[in-house]
Design a protein around this motif. Sequence first.
Motif, PDB file in Angstrom:
ATOM      1  N   SER A   1      20.555   8.421  13.934  1.00 15.17           N
ATOM      2  CA  SER A   1      19.543   8.476  12.869  1.00 15.17           C
ATOM      3  C   SER A   1      19.180   7.088  12.365  1.00 15.17           C
ATOM      4  CB  SER A   1      20.060   9.336  11.707  1.00 15.17           C
ATOM      5  OG  SER A   1      20.304  10.657  12.139  1.00 15.17           O
ATOM      6  N   THR A   2      19.509   6.086  13.144  1.00 11.51           N
ATOM      7  CA  THR A   2      19.260   4.698  12.743  1.00 11.51           C
ATOM      8  C   THR A   2      18.001   4.179  13.426  1.00 11.51           C
ATOM      9  OG1 THR A   2      21.656   4.362  12.572  1.00 11.51           O
ATOM     10  CG2 THR A   2      20.256   2.402  12.542  1.00 11.51           C
ATOM     11  N   PHE A   3      17.041   3.773  12.605  1.00  9.94           N
ATOM     12  CA  PHE A   3      15.797   3.174  13.075  1.00  9.94           C
ATOM     13  C   PHE A   3      15.533   1.905  12.277  1.00  9.94           C
ATOM     14  CE2 PHE A   3      15.339   7.591  14.176  1.00  9.94           C
ATOM     15  CZ  PHE A   3      14.568   7.617  15.332  1.00  9.94           C
ATOM     16  N   LEU A   4      14.829   0.981  12.894  1.00  4.71           N
ATOM     17  CA  LEU A   4      14.216  -0.120  12.169  1.00  4.71           C
ATOM     18  C   LEU A   4      12.746   0.244  12.001  1.00  4.71           C
ATOM     19  CD1 LEU A   4      14.083  -3.001  10.956  1.00  4.71           C
ATOM     20  CD2 LEU A   4      13.601  -3.820  13.279  1.00  4.71           C
TER      21      LEU A   4
ATOM     22  N   LEU B   1      28.584   7.832  22.470  1.00 10.73           N
ATOM     23  CA  LEU B   1      28.082   8.130  23.811  1.00 10.73           C
ATOM     24  C   LEU B   1      27.179   7.031  24.342  1.00 10.73           C
ATOM     25  CD1 LEU B   1      27.197  11.925  23.352  1.00 10.73           C
ATOM     26  CD2 LEU B   1      29.240  10.958  24.425  1.00 10.73           C
ATOM     27  N   THR B   2      26.378   6.449  23.467  1.00  7.96           N
ATOM     28  CA  THR B   2      25.452   5.379  23.851  1.00  7.96           C
ATOM     29  C   THR B   2      25.524   4.273  22.808  1.00  7.96           C
ATOM     30  OG1 THR B   2      23.653   6.538  22.703  1.00  7.96           O
ATOM     31  CG2 THR B   2      23.837   6.869  25.083  1.00  7.96           C
ATOM     32  N   SER B   3      25.506   3.031  23.242  1.00  7.95           N
ATOM     33  CA  SER B   3      25.563   1.916  22.308  1.00  7.95           C
ATOM     34  C   SER B   3      24.222   1.739  21.610  1.00  7.95           C
ATOM     35  CB  SER B   3      25.964   0.635  23.035  1.00  7.95           C
ATOM     36  OG  SER B   3      25.037   0.336  24.058  1.00  7.95           O
ATOM     37  N   PRO B   4      24.211   1.134  20.433  1.00  8.25           N
ATOM     38  CA  PRO B   4      22.963   0.970  19.688  1.00  8.25           C
ATOM     39  C   PRO B   4      21.903   0.218  20.491  1.00  8.25           C
ATOM     40  CG  PRO B   4      24.842   0.501  18.283  1.00  8.25           C
ATOM     41  CD  PRO B   4      25.373   0.646  19.683  1.00  8.25           C
ATOM     42  N   GLY B   5      20.644   0.603  20.301  1.00 10.03           N
ATOM     43  CA  GLY B   5      19.551   0.016  21.058  1.00 10.03           C
ATOM     44  C   GLY B   5      19.239  -1.415  20.697  1.00 10.03           C
TER      45      GLY B   5
ATOM     46  N   ASN C   1      11.049  -4.874   6.267  1.00 12.91           N
ATOM     47  CA  ASN C   1      11.954  -4.425   7.323  1.00 12.91           C
ATOM     48  C   ASN C   1      12.902  -3.393   6.710  1.00 12.91           C
ATOM     49  OD1 ASN C   1      10.979  -6.130   9.409  1.00 12.91           O
ATOM     50  ND2 ASN C   1      12.153  -7.843   8.565  1.00 12.91           N
ATOM     51  N   ILE C   2      12.839  -2.175   7.192  1.00 13.31           N
ATOM     52  CA  ILE C   2      13.548  -1.040   6.602  1.00 13.31           C
ATOM     53  C   ILE C   2      14.486  -0.449   7.651  1.00 13.31           C
ATOM     54  CG2 ILE C   2      13.279   1.223   5.515  1.00 13.31           C
ATOM     55  CD1 ILE C   2      10.237   0.251   5.090  1.00 13.31           C
ATOM     56  N   VAL C   3      15.730  -0.206   7.284  1.00 16.13           N
ATOM     57  CA  VAL C   3      16.682   0.459   8.173  1.00 16.13           C
ATOM     58  C   VAL C   3      17.050   1.810   7.588  1.00 16.13           C
ATOM     59  CG1 VAL C   3      19.030   0.413   9.104  1.00 16.13           C
ATOM     60  CG2 VAL C   3      17.620  -1.624   9.237  1.00 16.13           C
ATOM     61  N   THR C   4      17.022   2.838   8.430  1.00 19.69           N
ATOM     62  CA  THR C   4      17.437   4.173   8.014  1.00 19.69           C
ATOM     63  C   THR C   4      18.878   4.424   8.451  1.00 19.69           C
ATOM     64  OG1 THR C   4      16.713   5.257  10.068  1.00 19.69           O
ATOM     65  CG2 THR C   4      15.059   4.981   8.343  1.00 19.69           C
ATOM     66  N   ASP C   5      19.669   5.022   7.586  1.00 14.31           N
ATOM     67  CA  ASP C   5      21.049   5.443   7.880  1.00 14.31           C
ATOM     68  C   ASP C   5      21.762   4.486   8.848  1.00 14.31           C
ATOM     69  OD1 ASP C   5      20.542   7.570   6.254  1.00 14.31           O
ATOM     70  OD2 ASP C   5      20.715   9.110   7.788  1.00 14.31           O
ATOM     71  N   PRO C   6      22.081   3.275   8.396  1.00 11.42           N
ATOM     72  CA  PRO C   6      22.606   2.256   9.324  1.00 11.42           C
ATOM     73  C   PRO C   6      24.012   2.561   9.838  1.00 11.42           C
ATOM     74  CG  PRO C   6      22.653   1.442   7.058  1.00 11.42           C
ATOM     75  CD  PRO C   6      21.944   2.764   7.023  1.00 11.42           C
TER      76      PRO C   6
ATOM     77  N   ARG D   1       5.357  -9.017  10.373  1.00 12.90           N
ATOM     78  CA  ARG D   1       5.313  -8.608   8.973  1.00 12.90           C
ATOM     79  C   ARG D   1       3.984  -7.923   8.652  1.00 12.90           C
ATOM     80  NH1 ARG D   1       9.929  -8.422   5.608  1.00 12.90           N
ATOM     81  NH2 ARG D   1      11.349 -10.090   6.223  1.00 12.90           N
ATOM     82  N   GLU D   2       3.248  -7.562   9.693  1.00 10.02           N
ATOM     83  CA  GLU D   2       1.915  -6.999   9.477  1.00 10.02           C
ATOM     84  C   GLU D   2       1.753  -5.593  10.026  1.00 10.02           C
ATOM     85  OE1 GLU D   2      -1.035  -9.641  10.995  1.00 10.02           O
ATOM     86  OE2 GLU D   2      -0.223 -11.409   9.999  1.00 10.02           O
ATOM     87  N   LYS D   3       2.152  -5.370  11.263  1.00  6.01           N
ATOM     88  CA  LYS D   3       1.896  -4.107  11.932  1.00  6.01           C
ATOM     89  C   LYS D   3       3.007  -3.092  11.646  1.00  6.01           C
ATOM     90  CE  LYS D   3      -1.765  -5.602  14.191  1.00  6.01           C
ATOM     91  NZ  LYS D   3      -3.122  -5.026  13.989  1.00  6.01           N
ATOM     92  N   PRO D   4       2.652  -1.804  11.446  1.00  4.62           N
ATOM     93  CA  PRO D   4       3.686  -0.777  11.279  1.00  4.62           C
ATOM     94  C   PRO D   4       4.330  -0.443  12.622  1.00  4.62           C
ATOM     95  CG  PRO D   4       1.511   0.225  11.194  1.00  4.62           C
ATOM     96  CD  PRO D   4       1.288  -1.261  11.296  1.00  4.62           C
ATOM     97  N   THR D   5       5.636  -0.572  12.703  1.00  6.14           N
ATOM     98  CA  THR D   5       6.361  -0.253  13.927  1.00  6.14           C
ATOM     99  C   THR D   5       7.575   0.602  13.611  1.00  6.14           C
ATOM    100  OG1 THR D   5       7.925  -2.120  13.939  1.00  6.14           O
ATOM    101  CG2 THR D   5       5.728  -2.542  14.859  1.00  6.14           C
ATOM    102  N   VAL D   6       8.072   1.286  14.649  1.00  2.09           N
ATOM    103  CA  VAL D   6       9.329   2.008  14.560  1.00  2.09           C
ATOM    104  C   VAL D   6      10.129   1.683  15.813  1.00  2.09           C
ATOM    105  CG1 VAL D   6       8.310   4.107  15.553  1.00  2.09           C
ATOM    106  CG2 VAL D   6      10.432   4.261  14.233  1.00  2.09           C
ATOM    107  N   THR D   7      11.413   1.343  15.632  1.00  2.00           N
ATOM    108  CA  THR D   7      12.308   0.990  16.730  1.00  2.00           C
ATOM    109  C   THR D   7      13.516   1.910  16.689  1.00  2.00           C
ATOM    110  OG1 THR D   7      11.631  -1.336  16.621  1.00  2.00           O
ATOM    111  CG2 THR D   7      13.699  -0.848  17.758  1.00  2.00           C
ATOM    112  N   PHE D   8      13.813   2.535  17.841  1.00  2.00           N
ATOM    113  CA  PHE D   8      14.937   3.468  17.926  1.00  2.00           C
ATOM    114  C   PHE D   8      16.218   2.702  18.227  1.00  2.00           C
ATOM    115  CE2 PHE D   8      16.871   7.264  20.396  1.00  2.00           C
ATOM    116  CZ  PHE D   8      17.510   7.718  19.255  1.00  2.00           C
TER     117      PHE D   8
END
Length: 323
Positions: A63-66, A90-94, A73-78, A52-59
Motif C-alpha cells: 500500500s506504499t506509493f509515492l 515476497l517482493t522488495s520495494p520498487g 511529495n506524498i507517501v502513503t502507508d510507508p 514538482r509540477e506534474k501529478p504522478t503516482v509511483t508504485f
Amino acid sequence: MIKRYLNADGSSNLKSLADLRQWQKERRSKKKDLSFLVPRVEPDVVLLSGNREKPTVTFIGHSTFLVQLGGLNIVTDPVWAARMGFARRLTSPGVPIKALPPIDVVVLSHAHYDHLHLGSLRRLPGDFVSLVPEGLAGWFRRRGFRRVEELSWWSEKRIGGVTFGFVPAKHWTRRTPWDTNTSHWGGWVMRHGMDCLYFAGDSGYDGVFREIGEKYGEIRVALIPIGAYEPEWFMRDSHMSPEEAVQTFVDVGGSIFVPMHYDAFRLADDSPKEALDRLLAEWERRGFPLERLWTMELGQTRLWSADETYGQKVFGKSDQIHG
C-alpha cells in the motif's frame, strides 16, 4: 476511559478464537503457488527528484506509493520492511527508501504493521507532516514525530495547494493485545485543482464508498486494495475481494483503477496471481476499457492529469517530464 472506534455500521470486525482456528485448519489443507512475482522496472529517480509540477503516482509495493501532486511529495502507508512477523516480504520495494526525493507529507490509513512501520518512518527523507487517523497522533509524538495532524472521518487538512480529506473505510486495527481499535482507520482523498486521487487504505466492501463518490466526485485515480481476501467468510469484513474492489471503483466514480495490497506480504490465503487474475476477469466481464486499469509494475511511475483522457504516458528512463 479508552475510546474504541467502530465502523460506520457499528461493527468492530473482531473475530472469535473459534473462527481463527477454523481458518488456520483450512489454511493447512491448501497448497498455493507463490512463484509468481509482480514485475518490476528500474525507477526513474532523477525524474522523481526533479518533478514538482506534474501529478504522478509511483508504485513502491503493497500500500506504499509515492504521489506527486501540487508540488508535494506524498507517501502513503510507508512500509519498506523486509519482513512481516516471521514471513519474508515476497517482493522488495520498487523504489529504495534512500532514493526517494524529500517527502513533504505522509498519509496513514491505520496502525496495522503492514501499513505503519516505525523503521521506515524514521528513514524517510525530508521534514514531513504526518496525517493520521483520530487516536494515532499520540503514538507518533511519543516516538519523536512532532509534525503530526490527527483527522476524523470527513475532516480535511490543506497543505500547500493540496486538500487532504480523511474518509471512512471498513476495517479495524491493533498493534498490541491491549490497543485494539483505539485509533481509527480510513482512506484519503487528495485534491489539487481538478486533479484528484483516492487512496482507499485497507477495507472490506461497504456502502460508504458511494458516499465518498458523491462527496468528492471526479476522482481521477483510485488506489484500491485487491488482496488478503481468502477465505472470504473470514476476511470479507476487513478485506475486499477483487470483484468488490471493482465495485468500489464504480462507487467512488474513479477514472483510473490502480490495484494495491496484493504483492508484498502473504496476509491471507490468496496469492498475488490469483488476485490479479480475478481482477482482470471481472474488469473484462464488465466490459471496462483496459486502458483504465493500471496494474503497475514495482518502481513504475505514471503521469495522470484531469487534462488528459486517461493519463496514459508511462515514464521510463527515456521519457522527459516536460517533453
